[in-house]
Scaffold this active site. Structure first.
Site, PDB file in Angstrom:
ATOM      1  N   ASN A  57      23.306  12.040 -66.811  1.00 21.68           N
ATOM      2  CA  ASN A  57      21.778  12.245 -66.707  1.00 21.68           C
ATOM      3  C   ASN A  57      21.954  12.957 -68.615  1.00 21.68           C
ATOM      4  O   ASN A  57      22.709  13.227 -69.801  1.00 21.68           O
ATOM      5  CB  ASN A  57      22.100  13.658 -65.843  1.00 21.68           C
ATOM      6  CG  ASN A  57      21.556  13.044 -64.802  1.00 21.68           C
ATOM      7  OD1 ASN A  57      21.044  12.272 -64.628  1.00 21.68           O
ATOM      8  ND2 ASN A  57      22.062  14.551 -64.019  1.00 21.68           N
ATOM      9  N   ARG A  84      22.297   8.035 -60.856  1.00 28.59           N
ATOM     10  CA  ARG A  84      23.645   7.944 -60.961  1.00 28.59           C
ATOM     11  C   ARG A  84      24.030   7.385 -59.557  1.00 28.59           C
ATOM     12  O   ARG A  84      25.147   6.625 -60.730  1.00 28.59           O
ATOM     13  CB  ARG A  84      23.911   8.845 -61.950  1.00 28.59           C
ATOM     14  CG  ARG A  84      23.342   9.752 -62.846  1.00 28.59           C
ATOM     15  CD  ARG A  84      24.275  10.795 -64.081  1.00 28.59           C
ATOM     16  NE  ARG A  84      24.350  12.267 -62.634  1.00 28.59           N
ATOM     17  CZ  ARG A  84      24.648  13.053 -62.286  1.00 28.59           C
ATOM     18  NH1 ARG A  84      25.990  13.287 -63.040  1.00 28.59           N
ATOM     19  NH2 ARG A  84      24.384  13.664 -61.442  1.00 28.59           N
TER      20      ARG A  84
END
Length: 96
Positions: free
Chosen positions: A41, A23
């Site tokens: 996520n 990320r």
């Protein structure tokens, strides 16, 4: 920039992509390419991201997602077209 030159895509990245800075890498890479959107996520272990911006920049980001950061092991990237949310920043969101 006109609407014709923009593209928006939703990507679902699978493999070893959580706990490997995927990320954070996505935020840095997308911002460097001038894209707007978000990354998060997923509870199933995948990472999901929406990329919007110039068509070639979105395509470059999607290609980069095939590899991700060094510790990631990407097994697949599923891409679907989505409505363009318009210009804005790129952010990391909470797990879905």
């Amino acid at each position: 920039m006109t609407d014709e030159t923009r593209k928006a895509a939703l990507a679902r990245i699978s493999g070893r992509v959580q706990g490997v800075w995927y990320r954070g890498w996505t935020v840095e890479t997308a911002r460097a390419l001038g894209l707007s959107g978000w990354v998060r996520n997923r509870a199933d272990g995948s990472v999901e991201a929406l990329f919007a911006g110039p068509e070639d920049a979105v395509d470059r980001m999607l290609a980069a997602c095939q590899d991700g950061p060094p510790a990631a092991r990407v097994s697949g990237v599923a891409v679907s077209a989505v409505d363009d949310p318009g210009p804005g920043g790129f952010e990391q969101r909470a797990t879905a």
